[in-house]
Write an enzyme that holds these catalytic residues in place. Sequence first.
Site, short mmCIF file in Angstrom:
data_model
loop_
_atom_site.label_atom_id
_atom_site.label_comp_id
_atom_site.label_asym_id
_atom_site.label_seq_id
_atom_site.Cartn_x
_atom_site.Cartn_y
_atom_site.Cartn_z
N CYS A 43 -10.28 -13.53 7.38
CA CYS A 43 -8.95 -13.81 6.81
C CYS A 43 -8.20 -12.50 6.52
O CYS A 43 -7.03 -12.36 6.84
CB CYS A 43 -9.04 -14.57 5.50
SG CYS A 43 -10.27 -15.86 5.43
N ASP A 44 -8.88 -11.54 5.86
CA ASP A 44 -8.17 -10.37 5.33
C ASP A 44 -8.45 -9.07 6.07
O ASP A 44 -7.72 -8.09 5.90
CB ASP A 44 -8.56 -10.18 3.85
CG ASP A 44 -8.14 -11.39 3.01
OD1 ASP A 44 -7.12 -12.00 3.35
OD2 ASP A 44 -8.85 -11.72 2.05
N CYS B 182 -13.43 -12.74 2.37
CA CYS B 182 -13.35 -13.33 3.72
C CYS B 182 -12.85 -12.28 4.71
O CYS B 182 -11.67 -11.90 4.69
CB CYS B 182 -12.39 -14.53 3.71
SG CYS B 182 -12.13 -15.23 5.36
#
Length: 338
Positions: A150-151, A147
């Site tokens: 997200c990261d 992701c």
Amino acid sequence: MQTCDADLIIIGAGPAGLTAAQYGARANLRTLVFEQITPGGQALTIDTLENYPGNVGTRDAEGKPLAPPKSGYDFSQDLHRQALDFGARFIAAQVETLKTEGDLFTITTEHGETKQAIALILATGASHRTLGVPGEAQFTGRGVSYCATCDGPFFRNKKIVVAGGGDAACDEAQYLSRLSPRVVLVHRRDRFRAQDSLVERVRNNPRIEVRLNTIIREIRGEQTLSSLILEHSDNTGTGTGQTYQENADAVFVFVGTVPQTSLVPGLKKDAAGYIVTDQRMESSRPGLFAAGDVRSSPFRQVVVAAAEGAIAAHCAAEYIEAWKTGRRPVQGPGAARE
Ligand code: NAP
């Protein structure tokens, strides 16, 4: 007549499930939605939902952009709010079993709660596929990610490898190139699967280096990921077959998806395991509909998932009405039936 907890149960609250929830509730169906994490599904990971029709952001009087198109997160929040406003009910729980009793559907949640409905829409989507190479599981969360939104921010200005050759890999490489000038996109074949417009953007981006015919063989590191073993594949006769070590801080894996169908082992599926439906979104089991990424489809997009959710809810409403009045349920051409 038997009484049920709901007219319609929807499992999954991505764009397909949320749209089905809104259409179901607006059709006056008692609509119950189960979602195990948070509404939005995979759409939550989309940084800018730029290809959803009409989602163009805001502009000033001269047409200059004031705000970008909505993110997948904001879009999902709006869909959720809309479904709630029309009267759909949501339960945050994982559905563990789905059984047919007579012609009713009974689900059981992880908390042992059971609910029964006349019709059911499966909108469980698809999860990411893994590379399946040594080191991948070990370094997941420590350099390996699935992701980018997200990261990605953890790897600002670091060396990032992106794996895959589809729309997701190209889209996410673009996003990651805004965080780091050192993005390497590796794809196992000599040509991309992604839409031409996305490939062109990637190829014209000076912050992305494209390496075709390149296979990730191993992921290495100590506490965190520090390098990859790459192979210059000779599958197409243009590679050398040689392996080499590439230093990197992260690898973002976008190599396709796997449909979430464990609740419905008996349904008709296509060769890749996606649920086959007729044009009414009805599966091989009457009253059981499927919509979105879990369904066999030539094109998986948020707009397609939303449209399929609307069709599924509309046709489920017809099915429920026929069931309640003792008429023969409406059926499509029967393409999905055994
Ligand atoms: P995809 O289209 O199935 O592409 C998967 C890619 O991963 C392919 O290039 C494939 O290589 C590669 N691959 C598969 N297994 C691999 C492995 N074990 N090792 C290395 N590479 C591997 O999947 P996706 O990109 O996740 O897209 C899924 C669906 O969502 C598609 O329908 C797509 O159109 C849609 N989507 C759309 C957008 C958008 O419109 N902006 C964004 C994201 C996703 P080969 O090509 O060699 O098979």
